[in-house]
Design a protein around this motif. Sequence first.
Motif, short mmCIF file in Angstrom:
data_model
loop_
_atom_site.label_atom_id
_atom_site.label_comp_id
_atom_site.label_asym_id
_atom_site.label_seq_id
_atom_site.Cartn_x
_atom_site.Cartn_y
_atom_site.Cartn_z
N HIS A 37 1.23 -0.99 -0.38
CA HIS A 37 -0.19 0.28 0.02
C HIS A 37 1.11 0.87 0.08
O HIS A 37 0.43 2.33 -0.75
CB HIS A 37 -1.15 0.21 1.06
CG HIS A 37 -2.16 0.65 1.78
ND1 HIS A 37 -2.78 0.92 2.41
CD2 HIS A 37 -1.91 2.13 0.59
CE1 HIS A 37 -3.90 2.25 2.11
NE2 HIS A 37 -3.58 2.67 0.71
N TRP B 137 -5.39 6.57 -2.78
CA TRP B 137 -5.20 5.90 -3.79
C TRP B 137 -7.36 5.45 -3.27
O TRP B 137 -7.39 5.67 -1.96
CB TRP B 137 -4.81 4.57 -2.93
CG TRP B 137 -4.63 2.87 -3.88
CD1 TRP B 137 -5.77 2.19 -3.15
CD2 TRP B 137 -4.58 2.84 -4.91
NE1 TRP B 137 -6.14 1.73 -3.50
CE2 TRP B 137 -5.50 1.39 -4.80
CE3 TRP B 137 -3.41 2.99 -5.49
CZ2 TRP B 137 -4.71 0.44 -5.78
CZ3 TRP B 137 -3.31 2.20 -6.77
CH2 TRP B 137 -3.69 0.87 -7.18
N LEU C 83 1.77 1.81 -3.68
CA LEU C 83 0.32 2.03 -4.51
C LEU C 83 -0.25 3.60 -3.89
O LEU C 83 -0.51 3.68 -5.22
CB LEU C 83 -0.62 1.02 -4.25
CG LEU C 83 -0.61 -0.29 -4.22
CD1 LEU C 83 -1.67 -1.51 -3.75
CD2 LEU C 83 -0.58 -0.34 -5.72
N MET D 205 -7.26 -1.68 -10.71
CA MET D 205 -6.12 -2.76 -10.42
C MET D 205 -6.54 -4.22 -10.55
O MET D 205 -6.13 -5.00 -10.75
CB MET D 205 -4.77 -2.31 -8.88
CG MET D 205 -4.57 -3.10 -9.17
SD MET D 205 -2.93 -2.69 -9.62
CE MET D 205 -1.84 -3.71 -10.17
N ARG E 54 3.80 3.08 -10.17
CA ARG E 54 3.40 2.74 -8.52
C ARG E 54 2.51 1.74 -7.99
O ARG E 54 2.38 1.12 -6.86
CB ARG E 54 1.71 3.84 -7.26
CG ARG E 54 2.88 5.11 -7.30
CD ARG E 54 2.14 6.92 -6.48
NE ARG E 54 1.28 7.12 -7.52
CZ ARG E 54 -0.30 6.86 -8.13
NH1 ARG E 54 -1.13 5.75 -6.85
NH2 ARG E 54 -0.78 7.08 -8.86
N THR E 55 1.68 0.96 -9.45
CA THR E 55 1.42 -0.32 -9.66
C THR E 55 2.76 -1.09 -9.53
O THR E 55 2.04 -2.27 -9.59
CB THR E 55 0.04 -0.77 -10.02
OG1 THR E 55 0.39 -0.15 -11.59
CG2 THR E 55 -0.57 0.34 -9.55
N TRP F 273 0.48 5.96 -12.10
CA TRP F 273 -0.01 4.93 -12.05
C TRP F 273 0.99 3.36 -11.95
O TRP F 273 1.03 2.89 -11.32
CB TRP F 273 -1.74 5.39 -12.74
CG TRP F 273 -2.19 4.19 -11.45
CD1 TRP F 273 -3.73 4.49 -10.61
CD2 TRP F 273 -2.42 2.72 -12.32
NE1 TRP F 273 -4.04 3.45 -9.97
CE2 TRP F 273 -3.64 2.36 -11.10
CE3 TRP F 273 -2.19 1.69 -13.24
CZ2 TRP F 273 -4.23 1.10 -10.75
CZ3 TRP F 273 -2.87 0.25 -13.01
CH2 TRP F 273 -3.84 0.22 -12.05
#
Length: 375
Positions: free
Chosen positions: A204, A260, A207, A268, A225-226, A222
């Motif tokens: 997290h 988030w 994320l 996701m 970060r993922t 995005w």
Amino acid sequence: MSVIPTMPQSKIFTPVTIPTRAGQGLELRNRTVLPPMCQYSIEQRDGVPTSWQLVHLGSHAQGGFGLVIAEAAAVAPEGRISDLDVGIWNDQQATAWKPITEYIRSQGAAAGIQLAHAGAKASTYGWLKELEAVGKTGSLTAADGGWQTLTSSPSELHSLNPAVALTVEQIADSVTDWAAAAQRADQAGFDFIQIHAAHGYLIHQFLSPLTNKRTDQYGGSWENRTRYLREIVQAILAVWPQDKAVGIRFSGDDWVEGGWRIADTTRMAAELYTLGVRAFDLSSAGIGPFKGPSGPGYQIPLAQAVKGALPEDAFVTAVGGITDAVQAEQILVTHQADGVSIGRAALGDPQWPNRAAQRLGASLAAPAQYWRGRW
Ligand code: FNR
């Protein structure tokens, strides 16, 4: 085996299958899930589960749960929330989990484990009232065995001792740790793993834009970060048997602008579905002081949103403030979720599913040894 199968007279007590990439899928006798709950009970500080985990998880299997998920188990020693946590980073731990998974299954439940890394929220005293009473809260001091914590990028939002950013090499090593933990979970006999991507812990921390300020390929956009989560899922799926099920727990929303949000989670979840993840449990929050709604069923809309974004065969569970059998049945009948995770109410009553079955007119599923009990 002394367990009578529950009759499918209500939605909760209708068996369900979590699909797998090959084979029959993981059939659950009903749609109740014991969510992972840290016990902070490993007094040897070695991450090796003990008779506490056997009795705690075993009693919930006796209590009728369809899926019993063991507490957050660290994939690396530095990923423990506290030194009282369980682990799944070495063979001794895997061996100690084996009789526990066997007992859970002997009682008719499926055995799951949550794989976890606390990142910046590691190296604490844990959250036991008896420690809080003597002022032992927050970060472990060095004298008490505290260690340097790791994260996506340093953030004051955690209100704990400062963590340092993982290097790209350390990220690669960490991804390997997650996969090795999954392999050990398989050896230990678990039917199911849940990847802990919620509650402000390490995944997290990558994320959320609130805590991920990296400027390399693991931060910023995005996609970046993922990336850590995507790599973990791919590495796990490369080693986890095709005929065993994989799930994930998200914090569906940080409950603050710029964090988030649920739209990120649904996007996701859909991506992870295409990779092979089929079970999704929707919690929320965990980064900083931000709080969302509370009260009965406070996170159900998050489960409903994810369910709406996924194909029919995904197993989406709601969690949070689900305490009553009729309330739980209602959640399923109205298609807000496919299953219910019952946390604190089940700590107070490990027989929660068996009692709910009675209340909803399904047949008593309790072990034969308990039939003469007053239900
Ligand atoms: C938790 N929770 C939790 N969540 C998680 O993902 N991993 C964990 O190890 C723990 N540990 C934990 C310990 C204890 C004692 C509690 C009470 C809670 C959160 C838990 O799984 C659940 O999501 C919440 O308790 C909300 O559900 P209920 O309790 O309202 O049904």
